[in-house]
Scaffold this motif. Structure first.
Motif, PDB file in Angstrom:
ATOM      1  N   ALA A  30      56.613  37.552  24.821  1.00 31.68           N
ATOM      2  CA  ALA A  30      55.248  37.997  25.121  1.00 31.68           C
ATOM      3  C   ALA A  30      55.276  39.030  26.233  1.00 31.68           C
ATOM      4  CB  ALA A  30      54.384  36.812  25.526  1.00 31.68           C
ATOM      5  N   PRO A  31      54.414  40.040  26.167  1.00 31.75           N
ATOM      6  CA  PRO A  31      54.354  41.022  27.253  1.00 31.75           C
ATOM      7  C   PRO A  31      53.794  40.379  28.520  1.00 31.75           C
ATOM      8  CG  PRO A  31      52.553  41.366  25.722  1.00 31.75           C
ATOM      9  CD  PRO A  31      53.435  40.325  25.102  1.00 31.75           C
ATOM     10  N   PRO A  32      54.232  40.843  29.676  1.00 36.82           N
ATOM     11  CA  PRO A  32      53.697  40.284  30.922  1.00 36.82           C
ATOM     12  C   PRO A  32      52.197  40.524  31.019  1.00 36.82           C
ATOM     13  CG  PRO A  32      55.662  41.604  31.326  1.00 36.82           C
ATOM     14  CD  PRO A  32      55.256  41.865  29.912  1.00 36.82           C
ATOM     15  N   PRO A  33      51.424  39.530  31.467  1.00 38.53           N
ATOM     16  CA  PRO A  33      49.977  39.736  31.605  1.00 38.53           C
ATOM     17  C   PRO A  33      49.664  40.724  32.730  1.00 38.53           C
ATOM     18  CG  PRO A  33      50.621  37.622  32.519  1.00 38.53           C
ATOM     19  CD  PRO A  33      51.844  38.170  31.834  1.00 38.53           C
ATOM     20  N   ILE A  34      48.564  41.443  32.570  1.00 41.22           N
ATOM     21  CA  ILE A  34      48.110  42.397  33.580  1.00 41.22           C
ATOM     22  C   ILE A  34      46.847  41.827  34.216  1.00 41.22           C
ATOM     23  CG2 ILE A  34      47.308  44.743  34.007  1.00 41.22           C
ATOM     24  CD1 ILE A  34      48.861  45.639  31.549  1.00 41.22           C
ATOM     25  N   ILE A  35      46.863  41.728  35.544  1.00 38.35           N
ATOM     26  CA  ILE A  35      45.753  41.112  36.286  1.00 38.35           C
ATOM     27  C   ILE A  35      45.137  42.156  37.206  1.00 38.35           C
ATOM     28  CG2 ILE A  35      45.123  39.280  37.898  1.00 38.35           C
ATOM     29  CD1 ILE A  35      47.591  37.754  36.873  1.00 38.35           C
ATOM     30  N   ASP A  36      43.832  42.231  37.232  1.00 41.60           N
ATOM     31  CA  ASP A  36      43.100  43.175  38.078  1.00 41.60           C
ATOM     32  C   ASP A  36      43.174  42.689  39.529  1.00 41.60           C
ATOM     33  OD1 ASP A  36      41.209  44.662  39.488  1.00 41.60           O
ATOM     34  OD2 ASP A  36      39.918  44.891  37.742  1.00 41.60           O
ATOM     35  N   GLY A  37      43.913  43.416  40.373  1.00 43.72           N
ATOM     36  CA  GLY A  37      44.100  43.003  41.754  1.00 43.72           C
ATOM     37  C   GLY A  37      42.817  43.012  42.551  1.00 43.72           C
ATOM     38  N   ALA A  38      41.979  44.036  42.374  1.00 46.01           N
ATOM     39  CA  ALA A  38      40.725  44.108  43.123  1.00 46.01           C
ATOM     40  C   ALA A  38      39.801  42.960  42.734  1.00 46.01           C
ATOM     41  CB  ALA A  38      40.051  45.457  42.866  1.00 46.01           C
ATOM     42  N   ALA A  39      39.753  42.651  41.445  1.00 44.47           N
ATOM     43  CA  ALA A  39      38.909  41.543  40.995  1.00 44.47           C
ATOM     44  C   ALA A  39      39.433  40.212  41.525  1.00 44.47           C
ATOM     45  CB  ALA A  39      38.857  41.520  39.464  1.00 44.47           C
ATOM     46  N   LEU A  40      40.767  40.057  41.591  1.00 42.24           N
ATOM     47  CA  LEU A  40      41.354  38.827  42.133  1.00 42.24           C
ATOM     48  C   LEU A  40      40.991  38.656  43.600  1.00 42.24           C
ATOM     49  CD1 LEU A  40      43.227  36.356  42.042  1.00 42.24           C
ATOM     50  CD2 LEU A  40      45.160  37.915  42.438  1.00 42.24           C
ATOM     51  N   ASN A  41      41.074  39.745  44.371  1.00 41.17           N
ATOM     52  CA  ASN A  41      40.718  39.669  45.794  1.00 41.17           C
ATOM     53  C   ASN A  41      39.262  39.267  45.975  1.00 41.17           C
ATOM     54  OD1 ASN A  41      43.300  40.446  46.601  1.00 41.17           O
ATOM     55  ND2 ASN A  41      42.779  42.628  46.650  1.00 41.17           N
ATOM     56  N   ALA A  42      38.380  39.867  45.163  1.00 39.17           N
ATOM     57  CA  ALA A  42      36.944  39.548  45.280  1.00 39.17           C
ATOM     58  C   ALA A  42      36.670  38.112  44.850  1.00 39.17           C
ATOM     59  CB  ALA A  42      36.135  40.524  44.426  1.00 39.17           C
ATOM     60  N   ARG A  43      37.313  37.687  43.778  1.00 43.88           N
ATOM     61  CA  ARG A  43      37.101  36.321  43.283  1.00 43.88           C
ATOM     62  C   ARG A  43      37.564  35.298  44.317  1.00 43.88           C
ATOM     63  NH1 ARG A  43      36.730  34.087  38.042  1.00 43.88           N
ATOM     64  NH2 ARG A  43      37.447  31.926  37.918  1.00 43.88           N
ATOM     65  N   LEU A  44      38.706  35.553  44.947  1.00 39.19           N
ATOM     66  CA  LEU A  44      39.229  34.624  45.948  1.00 39.19           C
ATOM     67  C   LEU A  44      38.321  34.572  47.174  1.00 39.19           C
ATOM     68  CD1 LEU A  44      41.613  32.739  46.598  1.00 39.19           C
ATOM     69  CD2 LEU A  44      42.757  34.686  47.661  1.00 39.19           C
ATOM     70  N   ALA A  45      37.783  35.721  47.580  1.00 39.92           N
ATOM     71  CA  ALA A  45      36.872  35.747  48.731  1.00 39.92           C
ATOM     72  C   ALA A  45      35.638  34.880  48.464  1.00 39.92           C
ATOM     73  CB  ALA A  45      36.462  37.181  49.044  1.00 39.92           C
ATOM     74  N   ARG A  46      35.096  34.962  47.251  1.00 45.44           N
ATOM     75  CA  ARG A  46      33.929  34.137  46.914  1.00 45.44           C
ATOM     76  C   ARG A  46      34.299  32.651  46.876  1.00 45.44           C
ATOM     77  NH1 ARG A  46      33.243  38.262  43.036  1.00 45.44           N
ATOM     78  NH2 ARG A  46      34.033  36.855  41.397  1.00 45.44           N
ATOM     79  N   ALA A  47      35.475  32.350  46.326  1.00 42.55           N
ATOM     80  CA  ALA A  47      35.868  30.945  46.189  1.00 42.55           C
ATOM     81  C   ALA A  47      36.142  30.289  47.539  1.00 42.55           C
ATOM     82  CB  ALA A  47      37.108  30.843  45.300  1.00 42.55           C
ATOM     83  N   LEU A  48      36.574  31.077  48.526  1.00 40.53           N
ATOM     84  CA  LEU A  48      36.943  30.515  49.824  1.00 40.53           C
ATOM     85  C   LEU A  48      35.832  30.605  50.856  1.00 40.53           C
ATOM     86  CD1 LEU A  48      40.612  31.848  50.201  1.00 40.53           C
ATOM     87  CD2 LEU A  48      39.862  29.592  49.430  1.00 40.53           C
ATOM     88  N   PHE A  49      34.724  31.217  50.519  1.00 40.75           N
ATOM     89  CA  PHE A  49      33.641  31.391  51.489  1.00 40.75           C
ATOM     90  C   PHE A  49      33.173  30.043  52.043  1.00 40.75           C
ATOM     91  CE2 PHE A  49      29.036  31.596  52.378  1.00 40.75           C
ATOM     92  CZ  PHE A  49      29.070  32.496  53.440  1.00 40.75           C
ATOM     93  N   SER A  50      33.067  29.975  53.360  1.00 40.92           N
ATOM     94  CA  SER A  50      32.629  28.808  54.140  1.00 40.92           C
ATOM     95  C   SER A  50      33.687  27.715  54.231  1.00 40.92           C
ATOM     96  CB  SER A  50      31.322  28.205  53.592  1.00 40.92           C
ATOM     97  OG  SER A  50      31.550  27.421  52.447  1.00 40.92           O
ATOM     98  N   HIS A  51      34.856  27.931  53.642  1.00 42.50           N
ATOM     99  CA  HIS A  51      35.934  26.955  53.723  1.00 42.50           C
ATOM    100  C   HIS A  51      36.902  27.322  54.856  1.00 42.50           C
ATOM    101  CE1 HIS A  51      34.771  24.871  50.082  1.00 42.50           C
ATOM    102  NE2 HIS A  51      34.744  26.013  49.413  1.00 42.50           N
TER     103      HIS A  51
END
Length: 584
Positions: free
Chosen positions: A170-191
């Motif tokens: 299988a080809p290596p998956p491609i992940i959007d780095g900017a979207a990952l950073n934004a998603r992580l910021a939302r998930a960790l907010f107030s923690h």
């Protein structure tokens, strides 16, 4: 996506990941063991230096661990990275939404569920790994207050890898780095996030046709810069000084806010070999915008630091420290003023000052100074007080010197000689005093933190001479360090024969019920420096001398003489209960 691996497989991957940042964590904590920070002597209430709530003021809450992957089975994209589940009654007992293991770095946010038993807590596999707990076991937890000193974070740096390697064709998956950073910021907010913490997150691959499970490890955190203020001239007082007093890498935990940046880069493997024989983390994926993320990390790390000097320990370690933190250290005031003058003349260049203190001691002194400046509690055990007192005198830190003197004075004041009947009566009332080689140790507050569980000590070691159990279960002599913290006195000499051996109480053979000669020599070599002298163990305070057990006492002393070092195997006179005993 691919089928989720068994829980055991996930834990193996997390275990391997824990080695990836061992060096950085050792630098931040000053020790090889990142959880307990062995340089802080692994005391039951060892200070962790940041956001340490006075845990001694809170009763430890015992909870049974259940796994989130099994209860309930949430969709991966809805899994909360930092929330654990407790019962409403447990949440009420906590009095705050934040919970952690005593002395640990990882802080979780608790949410209540009516479906959960009152004495249970539900964790994800990653959370269990961070807390160092196992499913279906019972552990102690305590509340944690973020206003006790958690620094608001300016940025979180993390590295990531695939939880499951893609199939070979299988080809290596491609992940959007900017979207990952934004998603992580939302998930960790107030923690609350700490260095070396592991997180498991499910993100979409480009094209949206599949989901990818990623494991992230927090490599470092940067505190927010405080508002600018004039540097204290000549070390004088300045009410407008910044409140952020310690620069990275000393900060290891903080609160995620709206302004916190999250920057994730791919894990860089230093070797193609598996770690400790475990499966190597997979990096067969592409994370877009990696170059921009890395450049932003460097920019944040290299930002100018106002009023911060690099303090060099005598073994070469560097601590970036805010000048305000060092003001109580009178003996280095001149060196501090010179460093600040260099900083004024060349703001872009680091200002350095040297102190004749080793890294581990300097790390603890800075933790103390930081807690004092923020009016936070600082737990100081006996062994650490002995280590830090000469350092405090050398630095001219009177406050720390007095704290050490108080701890050491309290230790001497609590020592006394006990009858065996007193120890037995205390244990009968539900206490847990154990006896080792005549030493009486109060281990009640250690039971919730005992790595082997809180039940085994009362079951095996209470009511007998537990020396043999200590030898059997503690292969490392590092365990000796805690003995002084628990030591409260000695069994009166003529009562020693009344203490049952492990063979008497547990049905072991006579050999198994007795510690080895080599262990006894090592134990006494370590403990004799703080134990009550033998000549003062002849009677408890307030009792008149008696000679009715003198013959038994003489036999005991003769037996103990075989453990003396070779250099001391000479005739020695010991006066016990007004009788002269000569041991040859």
């Amino acid at each position: 996506g691919a089928a989720r691996p068994a829980a055991a497989t996930i834990m193996v991957i997390f275990k391997a990941a824990s080695h990836a940042g061992a060096h950085k964590r050792a630098q931040a904590g000053g020790a090889a063991d990142y959880v307990s920070k062995a340089d802080k002597l692994a005391a039951p209430s060892a200070p962790d230096g940041q956001g340490a709530s006075p845990e001694s003021a809170h009763a430890t809450i015992g909870l049974n661990v259940e796994m989130m992957e099994l209860w309930p089975p949430p969709a991966p994209e809805l899994r909360d990275l930092k929330s654990c589940v407790v019962s409403p009654a447990t949440l009420a007992r906590l009095g705050t939404a934040y919970i952690r293991r005593p002395g640990g770095d990882c802080v979780l946010t608790a949410r209540a569920s009516e479906e959960l038993a009152e004495d249970s807590i539900v964790l994800t596999e990653a959370q269990a790994r961070n807390l160092r707990v196992c499913a279906h076991e019972r552990y102690g937890f305590v509340p944690w207050a973020p206003d006790a000193g958690a620094l608001p974070l300016a940025a979180i740096f993390a590295e990531c890898w695939l939880l499951n390697a893609p199939p070979g064709d299988a080809p290596p998956p491609i992940i959007d780095g900017a979207a990952l950073n934004a998603r992580l910021a939302r998930a960790l907010f107030s923690h609350v996030v700490s260095v070396n913490e592991l997180l498991s997150i499910c993100v979409p691959a480009e094209g949206g046709s599949s989901q990818v499970d990623l494991v992230l490890r927090v490599t470092s955190v940067l505190p927010q810069h405080a508002p600018d203020a004039a540097a204290p001239e000549g070390g004088g007082d300045d009410e407008d000084e910044p409140s952020m007093v310690v620069a990275p890498p000393h900060v290891f935990r903080g609160l995620v806010g709206a302004g916190t940046e999250t920057l994730v880069a791919p894990l860089v493997l230093v070797s193609d070999d598996a770690l400790d024989g475990h499966r190597q983390p997979s990096t067969r994926f592409e994370l877009t915008a990696t170059d921009a993320t890395t450049a932003r990390m460097r920019a944040l790390e290299d930002r100018p630091r106002r009023h911060v000097v690099d303090v060099l320990a005598n073994d070469g370690e560097v601590f970036p420290v805010h000048a305000a933190l060092l003001k109580p250290c009178i003996a280095i005031s001149r060196a501090l003023r010179e460093a600040l003058r260099q900083l004024d003349e060349a703001p872009a260049s680091p200002a350095q000052m040297r102190v004749d203190v080793d890294t581990l001691s300097l790390d603890k002194v800075l933790l103390y100074l930081e807690s004092e400046l923020r009016s936070q509690p600082f737990a100081l055990d006996v062994a650490t007080a002995e280590q830090l007192r000469p350092v405090a005198v050398k630095l001219g830190c009177r406050g720390l010197t007095e704290r050490c003197d108080g701890v050491l004075g309290d230790f001497a004041a609590r020592l006394r000689v006990y009858r065996w009947s007193e120890v037995a009566a205390h244990n009968a009332r539900g206490g847990c005093w154990i006896v080792m080689d005549g030493m009486v140790c109060d281990v009640e507050r250690w039971l919730p933190e005992h790595p082997g569980g809180e039940a085994i000590i009362p079951q095996q070691a209470r009511g007998v001479d537990s020396t043999v159990w200590f030898e059997l279960y503690h292969a490392s002599r590092e365990s000796f360090v805690l003995l002084k913290e628990f030591y409260i006195g000695e069994i009166v000499v003529d009562d020693l024969s009344l203490v049952p051996t492990a063979a008497d109480a547990n049905g072991l053979g006579q050999t198994a019920g007795r510690a080895s000669d080599d262990f006894m020599q090592q134990l006494r070599a370590f403990c004799d420096g703080f134990r009550i002298p033998l000549s003062q163990r002849h009677k408890p305070a307030g009792e008149e001398p008696t000679v009715k057990n003198l013959e038994r006492t003489m036999r005991w002393i003769s037996h103990q003489a075989q453990y003396l070092p070779q250099s001391e195997l000479c005739a020695r006179e010991i006066r016990i209960q007004d009788q002269l005993v000569i041991v040859e």
